[in-house]
Write an enzyme that holds these catalytic residues in place. Sequence first.
Site, PDB file in Angstrom:
ATOM      1  N   GLY A 173       0.777  -1.246   0.000  1.00 19.85           N
ATOM      2  CA  GLY A 173       0.000   0.000   0.000  1.00 19.85           C
ATOM      3  C   GLY A 173       0.804   1.288   0.000  1.00 19.85           C
ATOM      4  O   GLY A 173       0.296   2.326   0.441  1.00 19.85           O
ATOM      5  N   SER A 174       2.034   1.258  -0.551  1.00 27.97           N
ATOM      6  CA  SER A 174       2.806   2.510  -0.519  1.00 27.97           C
ATOM      7  C   SER A 174       2.214   3.566  -1.462  1.00 27.97           C
ATOM      8  O   SER A 174       2.265   4.764  -1.168  1.00 27.97           O
ATOM      9  CB  SER A 174       4.281   2.256  -0.831  1.00 27.97           C
ATOM     10  OG  SER A 174       4.464   1.918  -2.181  1.00 27.97           O
ATOM     11  N   ASN A 175       1.630   3.142  -2.576  1.00 29.77           N
ATOM     12  CA  ASN A 175       0.984   4.123  -3.463  1.00 29.77           C
ATOM     13  C   ASN A 175      -0.288   4.668  -2.834  1.00 29.77           C
ATOM     14  O   ASN A 175      -0.610   5.851  -3.010  1.00 29.77           O
ATOM     15  CB  ASN A 175       0.694   3.506  -4.830  1.00 29.77           C
ATOM     16  CG  ASN A 175       1.919   3.534  -5.719  1.00 29.77           C
ATOM     17  OD1 ASN A 175       2.315   4.595  -6.200  1.00 29.77           O
ATOM     18  ND2 ASN A 175       2.550   2.383  -5.902  1.00 29.77           N
TER      19      ASN A 175
ATOM     20  N   HIS B 126       1.355   1.304 -12.961  1.00 22.12           N
ATOM     21  CA  HIS B 126       2.097   0.103 -13.338  1.00 22.12           C
ATOM     22  C   HIS B 126       3.583   0.455 -13.447  1.00 22.12           C
ATOM     23  O   HIS B 126       3.937   1.495 -14.008  1.00 22.12           O
ATOM     24  CB  HIS B 126       1.571  -0.412 -14.681  1.00 22.12           C
ATOM     25  CG  HIS B 126       2.214  -1.697 -15.099  1.00 22.12           C
ATOM     26  ND1 HIS B 126       1.852  -2.921 -14.558  1.00 22.12           N
ATOM     27  CD2 HIS B 126       3.209  -1.953 -15.980  1.00 22.12           C
ATOM     28  CE1 HIS B 126       2.607  -3.864 -15.093  1.00 22.12           C
ATOM     29  NE2 HIS B 126       3.433  -3.315 -15.958  1.00 22.12           N
TER      30      HIS B 126
ATOM     31  N   ASP C  35      -9.194  -0.650 -18.537  1.00 24.90           N
ATOM     32  CA  ASP C  35     -10.260  -1.236 -19.352  1.00 24.90           C
ATOM     33  C   ASP C  35     -10.191  -2.760 -19.228  1.00 24.90           C
ATOM     34  O   ASP C  35      -9.570  -3.269 -18.293  1.00 24.90           O
ATOM     35  CB  ASP C  35     -10.201  -0.725 -20.807  1.00 24.90           C
ATOM     36  CG  ASP C  35      -8.948  -1.177 -21.528  1.00 24.90           C
ATOM     37  OD1 ASP C  35      -8.218  -2.043 -20.989  1.00 24.90           O
ATOM     38  OD2 ASP C  35      -8.687  -0.684 -22.636  1.00 24.90           O
TER      39      ASP C  35
ATOM     40  N   GLU D 216       6.768   6.601  -8.855  1.00 26.81           N
ATOM     41  CA  GLU D 216       5.342   6.245  -8.752  1.00 26.81           C
ATOM     42  C   GLU D 216       4.653   7.133  -7.717  1.00 26.81           C
ATOM     43  O   GLU D 216       3.538   7.616  -7.936  1.00 26.81           O
ATOM     44  CB  GLU D 216       5.179   4.780  -8.318  1.00 26.81           C
ATOM     45  CG  GLU D 216       5.608   3.771  -9.353  1.00 26.81           C
ATOM     46  CD  GLU D 216       5.286   2.337  -8.919  1.00 26.81           C
ATOM     47  OE1 GLU D 216       4.209   2.098  -8.349  1.00 26.81           O
ATOM     48  OE2 GLU D 216       6.124   1.446  -9.163  1.00 26.81           O
TER      49      GLU D 216
HETATM   50  C1  GRF Z   1       3.620  -0.870  -7.500  1.00 23.29           C
HETATM   51  O1  GRF Z   1       4.883  -1.091  -8.065  1.00 23.29           O
HETATM   52  C2  GRF Z   1       2.587  -0.608  -8.562  1.00 23.29           C
HETATM   53  O2  GRF Z   1       3.105   0.050  -9.668  1.00 23.29           O
HETATM   54  C3  GRF Z   1       2.150  -2.000  -8.946  1.00 23.29           C
HETATM   55  O3  GRF Z   1       2.176  -2.743  -7.765  1.00 23.29           O
HETATM   56  C4  GRF Z   1       3.076  -2.144  -6.837  1.00 23.29           C
HETATM   57  C5  GRF Z   1       2.265  -1.840  -5.619  1.00 23.29           C
HETATM   58  O4  GRF Z   1       3.040  -1.337  -4.576  1.00 23.29           O
HETATM   59  N1  GRF Z   1       0.855  -1.977  -9.585  1.00 23.29           N
HETATM   60  P1  GRF Z   1       2.324  -0.671  -3.326  1.00 23.29           P
HETATM   61  O5  GRF Z   1       1.356  -1.728  -2.765  1.00 23.29           O
HETATM   62  O6  GRF Z   1       1.615   0.553  -3.798  1.00 23.29           O
HETATM   63  O7  GRF Z   1       3.434  -0.381  -2.374  1.00 23.29           O
END
Ligand code: GRF
Length: 202
Positions: free
Chosen positions: A21-23, A118, A150, A183
């Site tokens: 869940g870092s994003n 991604h 999509d 990201e």
């Molecule tokens: C990230 O590298 C994202 O691009 C991909 O999965 C990973 C998720 O990382 N879809 P996090 O869970 O957000 O840390």
Amino acid sequence: MSSDLEAVRRARVGILISGRGSNMVALADAVREERIPNAEIAIVISDKTNAAGLNKAKERGIETLVIERRGRKREEHDREIVAALKGKDVDLVCLAGYMRMLSREFIEAYRDRILNIHPSLLPAFPGLEAQRQALEHGVKTSGCTVHFVDETLDGGPVIAQCTVPVHQTDTVESLSARILVEEHKLYPETVSFVLRQIANKE
Ligand code: GRF
């Protein structure tokens, strides 16, 4: 009747995770700091009970929900997720390390309102282990992509990308770490951009 005093409704973002869940944290922090203006994280949903991101969301005071697949068909699982998102009045869905393809029904329910991040320069290296694929192909530049979701695997229209160099000495871990830094900047910027587009259309 509209007036300057009328409160502007905040855009409601729902985030789907499966892991660390870092994003999701990057998005939540950007919302809190108003780098994504006029928005709130309405809910974080995980398909895994043990996703580390769940606690990170809770620590930030964000509502969480686990909706496990439990052997059900994708359509049935997705229906429950869509119902939860609709129940929270979610306007925009952000996939953040959510490790499942979405059903057509889910995509229809939020057409042009689902984003994914991604870790490659799509359309290169869709699917799992994008960073390993990049290293194995010997590319000199990789990066990350935010795109609309999509029915195809990581194949929806690209909204934004950021590049990073690939060094000869890179491992999957070192390249992944370099991409992840970008990201965490690209996703909030892109969500902010998309919400502005949506607001301008309404
Ligand atoms: C990230 O590298 C994202 O691009 C991909 O999965 C990973 C998720 O990382 N879809 P996090 O869970 O957000 O840390």
